[in-house]
Write an enzyme that holds these catalytic residues in place. Structure first.
Site, PDB file in Angstrom:
ATOM      1  N   ASP A  43      -1.805 -10.626  -0.937  1.00  0.00           N
ATOM      2  CA  ASP A  43      -2.310  -9.306  -0.562  1.00  0.00           C
ATOM      3  C   ASP A  43      -3.651  -9.508   0.143  1.00  0.00           C
ATOM      4  O   ASP A  43      -4.177 -10.622   0.226  1.00  0.00           O
ATOM      5  CB  ASP A  43      -2.409  -8.388  -1.793  1.00  0.00           C
ATOM      6  CG  ASP A  43      -2.365  -6.910  -1.393  1.00  0.00           C
ATOM      7  OD1 ASP A  43      -2.612  -6.596  -0.208  1.00  0.00           O
ATOM      8  OD2 ASP A  43      -2.091  -6.059  -2.252  1.00  0.00           O
TER       9      ASP A  43
HETATM   10  C1  BGC Z   1      -2.203  -3.227  -0.408  1.00  0.00           C
HETATM   11  C2  BGC Z   1      -0.846  -3.684   0.063  1.00  0.00           C
HETATM   12  C3  BGC Z   1      -0.741  -3.506   1.551  1.00  0.00           C
HETATM   13  C4  BGC Z   1      -1.860  -4.275   2.215  1.00  0.00           C
HETATM   14  C5  BGC Z   1      -1.814  -4.219   3.732  1.00  0.00           C
HETATM   15  C6  BGC Z   1      -3.320  -3.836   0.400  1.00  0.00           C
HETATM   16  O1  BGC Z   1      -4.550  -3.282   0.080  1.00  0.00           O
HETATM   17  O2  BGC Z   1      -2.355  -3.555  -1.781  1.00  0.00           O
HETATM   18  O3  BGC Z   1       0.148  -2.959  -0.606  1.00  0.00           O
HETATM   19  O4  BGC Z   1       0.514  -3.907   1.998  1.00  0.00           O
HETATM   20  O5  BGC Z   1      -3.095  -3.741   1.784  1.00  0.00           O
HETATM   21  O6  BGC Z   1      -2.161  -2.981   4.216  1.00  0.00           O
END
Ligand code: BGC
Length: 737
Positions: free
Chosen positions: A280
């Site tokens: 993530d």
């Molecule tokens: C979130 C993810 C997301 C990623 C990209 C993160 O903060 O936890 O679910 O896919 O950002 O936007």
């Protein structure tokens, strides 16, 4: 690009097997890998966040550091970067990722589906798959390749800010709907023009963080991981989900990014996941500055690589740190090769090296096309749940004037929910969707007017703005109305990352607004537009009707109006329990037995306000004749469970017939009941349908104290009914030997 003829003729391509589209992806991958420098390989592991760098930096990442992927780059920006990537030494195309969570909704103008939580109330895998297909086509038309969806976290503690992104609280339903949407995204072949990569996230037990505090420590054991949290992810692997994303959280103090046991040992080695794992957002950097298990980025990068992460989202320091680690012999290049091999193999498999994965190959006419809107409307209608309907208040009948009241009646932002162009990537509260959308008010107004029914509207109060209150005005607007439809709930500021809640009360002055409306002694129908279950015992008791829509997307108002006026008989069922009070959370149906007390001392019941699987219809059903094809069998057998369901009301309807199983005595405590199957059946008024569900007894396995999956001999209660409450279920016993 290369067409087949050029490739076959191209003797000079002998060393460039990877350019030959006729060869299998892995052969092309291995060839390409053998030609790459260390810099090019580590570059492939980098996913750069377009919004976190300036244009020059973005270009440098492609030209000089060979970045493998970008997230949140759209339109011309993405095209320009792709051109650059294709002009580098080996011409490895970029892979563009986007959070197309409920439709390609970061793009203003695309179809916005109901949120995952809303769509899970449809219990309709086939429609959810279609939503995935539509999203994939719209994302592909935009030249992008990969959605960070679906979310497979289990929605138990509803204070968590990301409950709206879950498919609810049940691992079986989550696994089924996740598999469906993954199939929809990825299509029959990843290389088809309208197919995109799915991403199962956030691996694993991310939603279980202590106190519902997002991205925090999780108090789960490995046994519990295997029993509760792993099954949906296992299904995702089985249906070929190409990518997995790790969570922000830690398990028992070990951050997921550094959790070799979960990533390498379980996901890759045990489950045989052969796609790639993306971290993530800045998960690698967080090992240093948030979770504090690494002194510096070098140690964090080493941990991330050795634990089994393949692509690194938005930790740009990883690049330099990793080059140095490998050059100094501190990290083996074979680990880098394994990660890059996984990434390239997916790039080849999805045909990224071919023109059909570029913008322009699929016409942008598909975006929010009529066909897509039709699928959206169908799914939205089936996602809405009727929670109360005292004295048959609904469908509306014999009325001349409706008062529509409340802050969410005309709020497209609240209706869309999280992960749309209102919320990401740049908060833009002024954004106005450039396509036709139906707020609740518009939907009600259009259908009412076609029936010569008058509609008045008053907002009454705002959800967050304490100054914007005019309850008196709202009450006045109801004066000569025959029915009041109050559209209340929550808003973006109370849902999403960084927005966990301590209470689950109706925010702002909405409770007061409702109490004043109630005093008018007119039929009061409450429509909920919210990201998550709220604690609403007052509404349950005092409203004549309650309709839950959650975040229903573009066509929420149209679907709602169809239900209010009886054009569509509601059939959604809750995929998540509603607490009486936030202090009762987490409250979920598949809990363990053994609580010393029958309930909290200051609540009248241990049950939730509304239970998993619950939902009303304009007709009613009677269940009878529950029969098992056999009453004893071995753990390798299958059994068929059948039941008669009679529509005893006056209109045709669709019922979700649910089957739960309880392992009566087991070596470790097991849930009081677990959903193991369901059927969605259309039953006409007066008709009886015999519904059969076949189960593999091996699915009754538990995870024992040694973390082994076993079906323990003994009795199993087989329960069938319209929802998860004991009183609703018929029961028979199966003995497994
Ligand atoms: C979130 C993810 C997301 C990623 C990209 C993160 O903060 O936890 O679910 O896919 O950002 O936007």
């Amino acid at each position: 690009m290369f067409d087949k003829k050029t490739i076959i003729k191209g003797v000079s391509f002998m060393n460039y097997t990877y350019k030959n589209a006729l060869l299998p992806p892995m052969e092309r991958t291995l060839n390409l890998l053998s030609l790459m420098t260390l810099e090019e390989k580590v570059g492939q592991m980098m996913q750069i966040s377009y919004n976190m760098v300036n244009v020059t930096e973005a270009e440098q990442w492609v030209k000089n550091k060979f970045a493998g992927s970008f997230l949140h780059a759209l339109g011309d920006n993405a095209d320009r970067l792709q051109e650059l990537a294709l002009s580098t030494r080996l011409g490895i195309p970029l892979m563009f990722g986007i959070d197309a969570i409920h439709g390609h909704a970061l793009l203003n103008g695309a179809t916005v589906f109901p949120s995952q939580l809303a769509m899970s109330c449809s219990f309709n895998p086939s429609l959810v798959e279609s939503a995935g297909r539509v999203t994939a086509r719209e994302v592909s038309a935009d030249g992008l390749h990969w959605t960070f969806s679906p979310l497979l976290c289990i929605g138990r503690d509803t204070r968590w800010g990301r409950i709206n992104e879950t498919f609810g609280e049940d691992p079986y339903l989550i696994g089924l709907l996740a598999s469906a949407i993954i199939k929809g995204y990825q299509g029959k072949n990843l290389s088809d023009p309208g197919s995109i990569l799915a991403c199962a996230k956030h691996y694993i037990a991310y939603g279980e963080s202590t106190g519902a505090k997002d991205a925090y420590d999780t108090e789960v054991t490995l046994r519990k991981v295997r029993e509760v949290f792993l099954p949906p992810f296992k299904k995702a692997v089985e249906v070929g989900c190409a990518t997995f994303m790790t969570g922000y959280q830690s398990i028992d103090g070990t951050p997921m990014t550094a959790n070799k046991k979960m990533l390498k040992d379980i996901l890759k080695d045990e489950l045989g996941f052969d796609g790639f794992v993306v971290t993530d957002w800045n998960n690698t950097g967080s090992l240093v500055d948030k979770q504090k298990v690494s002194p510096d980025i070098s140690d964090a990068s080493k941990k991330a690589i050795e634990s089994g992460n393949d692509m690194i989202m938005n930790t740009n320091d990883f690049y330099g740190a990793t080059l140095k680690l490998v050059q100094e012999g501190k990290v083996s290049e074979t680990l880098i090769d394994d990660a890059v091999k996984r990434i390239l193999n997916i790039k080849f498999k999805m045909g990224l090296f071919d023109a059909k994965k570029r913008r322009g190959y699929i016409s942008t006419d598909v975006i929010a096309s009529k066909e897509h809107q039709e699928i959206n409307l169908e799914l939205t209608r089936e996602s809405i749940v009727l929670l109360e309907n005292k004295n048959n208040t609904l469908p509306l009948n014999n009325i001349k004037k409706i008062a529509v009241i409340g802050p969410n009646a005309d709020s497209i932002q609240a209706q869309f929910g999280d992960w749309t162009f209102f919320s990401h990537p740049d908060p833009n509260p002024e954004a106005v969707p450039n396509f036709e959308y139906y707020t609740m008010l518009r939907g009600i107004r259009e259908l009412a007017e076609s029936k010569n029914i008058e509609v008045t509207y008053h907002k009454g109060c705002d959800i967050m703005d304490k100054e914007d209150i005019d309850i008196e005005g709202a009450v006045k607007a109801c004066e000569d109305a025959d029915v009041i439809i109050a559209v209340v709930g929550d808003c973006l500021a109370m849902n999403g990352e960084f927005k966990d809640r301590a209470t689950l009360d109706m925010p702002g002055s909405q409770q007061e607004l409702l109490e004043q409306l109630k005093k008018l002694n007119k039929p009061l129908a409450v429509v909920l537009v919210n990201g998550k279950p709220l604690s609403i015992p007052w509404i349950a008791q005092n409203a004549d009707a309650v309709v839950e829509t959650f975040n229903s997307g573009t066509l929420g108002g149209k679907a709602l109006a169809d239900i209010l006026f009886g054009e569509f008989n509601p059939c959604g069922k809750l995929s998540i329990s509603f607490p009486y009070h936030s202090g009762q959370t987490p409250v979920y149906y598949n809990h363990l037995p053994g609580w010393h007390s029958p309930k909290y001392a200051d609540l009248s019941t241990a049950e939730p306000l509304y239970s998993f699987g619950y939902g009303l219809s304009y007709t009613s059903y009677k269940y009878s004749n529950l029969t098992l094809s056999k009453t004893s069998c071995s753990s390798k057998d299958t059994i068929t469970v059948s039941v008669d369901v009679t529509n005893i009301g006056k209109c045709d309807g669709t019922e979700i017939v649910q089957l739960y199983v309880n392992d009566v005595i087991s070596s470790v405590m097991t849930p009081v009941k677990e959903l193991k199957g369901f059927e969605k059946v259309q039953i006409n008024a007066g008709e009886t349908k015999n519904v059969s569900i076949t189960l593999s007894v091996s699915d009754f396995s538990i995870v024992d104290a040694d973390e082994k999956y076993v079906v323990e001999p003994g009795d199993f209660e087989i329960m069938v009914g319209p929802d998860s409450r004991d009183a609703s279920l018929l029961k028979e016993v199966l003995t497994v030997f």
